[in-house]
Design a protein around this motif. Structure first.
Motif, mmCIF file in Angstrom:
data_model
loop_
_atom_site.group_PDB
_atom_site.id
_atom_site.type_symbol
_atom_site.label_atom_id
_atom_site.label_comp_id
_atom_site.label_asym_id
_atom_site.label_seq_id
_atom_site.Cartn_x
_atom_site.Cartn_y
_atom_site.Cartn_z
ATOM 1 N N LYS A 138 62.530 26.088 27.985
ATOM 2 C CA LYS A 138 60.913 26.319 27.880
ATOM 3 C C LYS A 138 60.651 25.982 26.652
ATOM 4 C CE LYS A 138 57.468 29.702 28.508
ATOM 5 N NZ LYS A 138 56.808 31.007 29.346
ATOM 6 N N ASP A 161 51.855 30.845 23.176
ATOM 7 C CA ASP A 161 51.365 31.285 24.468
ATOM 8 C C ASP A 161 50.347 32.263 24.473
ATOM 9 O OD1 ASP A 161 51.021 31.692 27.151
ATOM 10 O OD2 ASP A 161 52.812 32.525 27.651
ATOM 11 N N LYS A 178 45.909 36.635 27.192
ATOM 12 C CA LYS A 178 46.518 37.872 26.681
ATOM 13 C C LYS A 178 46.020 38.737 25.940
ATOM 14 C CE LYS A 178 51.251 35.465 27.042
ATOM 15 N NZ LYS A 178 51.904 36.446 28.159
ATOM 16 N N MET A 219 54.093 35.609 20.535
ATOM 17 C CA MET A 219 54.345 34.404 21.288
ATOM 18 C C MET A 219 54.798 33.237 20.715
ATOM 19 S SD MET A 219 54.627 35.171 24.737
ATOM 20 C CE MET A 219 55.219 36.582 24.888
ATOM 21 N N LYS A 262 57.605 33.073 19.669
ATOM 22 C CA LYS A 262 58.950 32.906 20.404
ATOM 23 C C LYS A 262 58.989 32.237 21.853
ATOM 24 C CE LYS A 262 58.854 37.418 22.834
ATOM 25 N NZ LYS A 262 59.340 38.966 22.920
ATOM 26 N N ASP A 263 58.000 32.056 22.392
ATOM 27 C CA ASP A 263 58.063 31.416 23.611
ATOM 28 C C ASP A 263 58.655 30.114 23.977
ATOM 29 O OD1 ASP A 263 57.538 32.054 26.383
ATOM 30 O OD2 ASP A 263 55.350 31.398 26.361
ATOM 31 N N ASN A 296 47.292 31.423 37.966
ATOM 32 C CA ASN A 296 46.907 32.144 36.516
ATOM 33 C C ASN A 296 47.528 31.310 35.583
ATOM 34 O OD1 ASN A 296 47.741 33.999 34.334
ATOM 35 N ND2 ASN A 296 48.105 35.657 35.670
ATOM 36 N N ASP A 349 48.527 31.800 32.479
ATOM 37 C CA ASP A 349 49.521 32.363 31.794
ATOM 38 C C ASP A 349 50.939 32.246 32.392
ATOM 39 O OD1 ASP A 349 50.453 34.053 29.735
ATOM 40 O OD2 ASP A 349 49.916 35.888 30.402
ATOM 41 N N GLU A 409 52.563 29.681 32.732
ATOM 42 C CA GLU A 409 52.627 28.127 32.289
ATOM 43 C C GLU A 409 54.071 27.661 31.974
ATOM 44 O OE1 GLU A 409 52.408 30.733 30.433
ATOM 45 O OE2 GLU A 409 54.010 30.154 28.861
ATOM 46 N N ARG A 464 56.624 28.102 34.013
ATOM 47 C CA ARG A 464 57.470 27.540 35.022
ATOM 48 C C ARG A 464 56.719 25.986 35.304
ATOM 49 N NH1 ARG A 464 55.511 32.497 38.257
ATOM 50 N NH2 ARG A 464 55.756 33.515 36.491
ATOM 51 N N THR A 487 61.894 31.825 28.278
ATOM 52 C CA THR A 487 61.283 33.344 28.034
ATOM 53 C C THR A 487 59.938 33.183 29.195
ATOM 54 O OG1 THR A 487 59.755 31.968 26.499
ATOM 55 C CG2 THR A 487 61.807 33.422 25.780
ATOM 56 N N LEU A 488 60.434 33.671 30.432
ATOM 57 C CA LEU A 488 59.441 33.396 31.366
ATOM 58 C C LEU A 488 58.659 34.292 31.908
ATOM 59 C CD1 LEU A 488 59.141 30.563 32.943
ATOM 60 C CD2 LEU A 488 60.619 31.523 34.652
ATOM 61 N N THR A 489 59.073 35.742 31.885
ATOM 62 C CA THR A 489 58.460 36.746 32.292
ATOM 63 C C THR A 489 58.579 38.268 31.518
ATOM 64 O OG1 THR A 489 59.933 37.614 33.992
ATOM 65 C CG2 THR A 489 58.614 35.688 34.853
ATOM 66 N N GLY A 490 57.454 38.714 31.478
ATOM 67 C CA GLY A 490 57.556 40.163 30.948
ATOM 68 C C GLY A 490 58.588 41.082 32.034
ATOM 69 N N SER A 530 63.542 36.308 28.504
ATOM 70 C CA SER A 530 62.217 36.832 27.715
ATOM 71 C C SER A 530 62.722 37.821 26.799
ATOM 72 C CB SER A 530 61.270 37.306 28.701
ATOM 73 O OG SER A 530 60.986 36.237 29.576
#
Ligand code: BES
Ligand code: MN
Ligand code: ZN
Length: 502
Positions: free
Chosen positions: A268, A273, A280, A288, A290-291, A348, A350, A352, A354, A378-381, A470
């Motif tokens: 990713k 982000d 957010k 973000m 780091k995304d 959503n 956010d 994005e 995926r 880094t997909l999900t909190g 993440s």
């Protein structure tokens, strides 16, 4: 980068370090530890009085030898005038890695350090040591922290390093591997630390082209927005639509002669982000940049594999986009047609990552037809909520692949934990207007993201692994071989796995 080389223990100047094994299994661990230290020090030709002082010191501080424990003995007026004693635990690679990292931090003020290697040192130990030294002494060039003044580490080996005689060739190989790991991890850290005003998708693509230039067997293809549109990468275009800095798809390919397996690595690459229209809050947005840590890791691992000339074909795919807010942003309710035809209903903006991964994975499955596909994101909190800061979430239907990746992470000094891909949860992805929705409200955020990606694996469903990294992409403070900021997480795990999966 720190200059680390093999040397003899003759004419030592500057600080000296000796290693202390934990020796837990021996009858008299304290005596075993002392004997080991005295054997290394013998090479310095110290007098009996000096050796007695040192022995008394080690008994006094009760050096346990556990990995990364360090005691410092200043000896004004003596030679050497500074001694470090660092624990290597059981003496495995991890123990030596911890020792190297601790030394890089504790001896940072010395210009040179001579480390006395025990006679029975292994290539794995040297690799761990080199990784620890090189990774812990990393500094980002825009960082506030002063770089350490330590410039040079001499590894004093009993077996002389003489390429002609080939005596220490295996040790040299261990150090060379450590250097490759460190260089590629440092590149991944540099890319991830870079602020997003400079780090556009085009900038990232240029950095990959530069890193791959001149390496035989490596090729880079960069798709710009025009090429992405012509070829149907509509999710990458949708996510990147709100930014003036257009998206890219980087394809880095390593094709060694005689390779029997082809692995695709997808990372990713969201260069920033904001969350898009589903914006957010600041607390969730400020880091973000780091995304794109997944993209940095797959690029780093592929460059490292090429540097080691691993006999496996690798294609790294980095879908790069800035998830910004603009007049052309994609919206909740939009329906996006991915590469290959699967459609996503946007619930959503956010969620994005995926979406761009879906395009890249569909392309990999349809066009590249690899044996195995591994994606890092880094997909999900939710991943960090489940597993904390240092352990990434691993998903796969393939027990062998999951075990290989887990072992690779453990050996490499990183950590993954396998999570479930519950089939019945997937019903929540159903959409009224498209094949799937891109976000749900059923909890298990990291699992649901993995189940979403599953839709793009086609016939490779059982040859696929997904790693949600993440939380581990970033470290809030220095910790062993990690420095504050980007960790380069995944370069080491992927490379280890590639080294063993030929
Ligand atoms: N990039 C974030 C995930 C993230 C959060 C990575 C914290 C690193 C640290 C991702 O794009 C995201 O926003 N995910 C959403 C998904 C949700 C909208 C389904 C999340 O985790 O909240
Ligand atoms: Mn997001
Ligand atoms: Zn994201």
């Amino acid at each position: 980068m720190l200059d680390i080389r093999f040397a003899t223990a003759r004419n030592v100047s500057g600080a000296v370090a000796a290693v202390v094994p934990a020796a837990d299994s021996s009858d008299d661990p304290a005596a075993t530890r002392l004997a080991a230290v005295r054997a290394s020090l013998a090479r310095l030709k110290l007098g009996p009085a000096d050796l007695d002082d040192i022995t008394a010191f080690l008994l006094d501080v009760e050096h346990s030898g556990s990995a990364g424990t360090l005691h410092k003995l200043p000896r004004a007026g003596h030679r050497p005038d500074l001694l470090f004693f660092v624990g290597v635990g059981s003496g495995d690679e991890a123990g030596w890695r911890a020792a190297g990292a601790k030394l890089a931090r504790s001896a940072g003020d010395e210009p040179t350090l001579t480390l006395l290697l025990p006679d029975d040192v292994t290539p794995a130990a040297v690799r761990g040591l080199g990784e620890g030294l090189w990774l812990a002494s990393y500094r980002f060039r825009l960082g506030a922290d002063e770089p350490p003044s330590l410039r040079r580490v001499n590894l004093a080996a009993a077996r002389p390093s003489d390429p002609e005689a080939g005596l220490a060739a295996d040790l040299e190989a261990g150090l060379a591997a450590a250097k490759v790991v460190a260089e590629s991890t440092r590149l991944a850290r540099d890319l991830t630390n870079m602020p997003s005003d400079e780090k556009t998708p085009a900038w990232f693509a240029k950095r990959v082209e530069k890193a791959a230039a001149g390496v035989p067997g490596l090729t880079v293809t960069v798709r710009d927005p025009k090429a992405l549109a012509e070829q149907g990468f509509n999710a990458i275009l949708a996510v990147g639509g709100g930014s003036t800095r257009g998206p890219r798809l980087v394809e880095l390919s390593w094709r060694p002669r005689g390779a029997r397996r082809h692995v695709v690595l997808v990372g990713k690459g969201i260069t920033f982000d904001t969350g898009g229209i589903c914006i957010k809050p600041l607390s969730g947005m400020k880091l973000m940049r780091k995304d794109m840590g997944g993209a940095a890791a797959v690029i780093g691992a592929t460059l490292a594999a090429a540097a080691l000339r691993l006999p496996v074909r690798i294609t790294a795919l980095a879908p790069l986009a800035e998830n910004a807010i603009g007049a052309d942003s994609f919206r909740p309710g939009d329906v996006i047609r991915h590469y290959g035809g699967t459609t996503s209903e946007i619930h959503n903006t956010d969620a994005e990552g995926r979406l761009v991964l879906g395009d890249a994975m569909a392309y990999a499955v349809r066009r590249l037809r690899p044996d195995t596909i591994v994606d890092l994101a880094t997909l999900t909190g939710a991943q960090g909520v489940a597993l904390g800061k240092r352990t990434a979430a691993l998903y796969s239907y393939n027990d062998t692949l999951a075990k290989e990746l887990t072992t690779a992470a453990d050996t490499a000094g990183e950590s993954v934990w396998r999570m479930p891909l519950h089939d019945d949860y997937a019903d929540a992805l159903d959409s009224d207007v498209a094949d799937i929705v891109n976000s749900t409200d059923v909890g298990a955020g990291s699992v649901m993201a993995a189940l979403y990606l599953r839709e793009f694996t086609g016939p490779l469903r059982d040859q696929w692994a997904h790693i949600d990294m993440s939380s581990s992409a970033w470290s809030d403070s220095p910790d062993a071989d990690l420095t504050k900021g980007a960790t380069g997480w995944g370069v080491r795990t992927l490379l280890r796995w590639l080294e063993t999966t030929t």
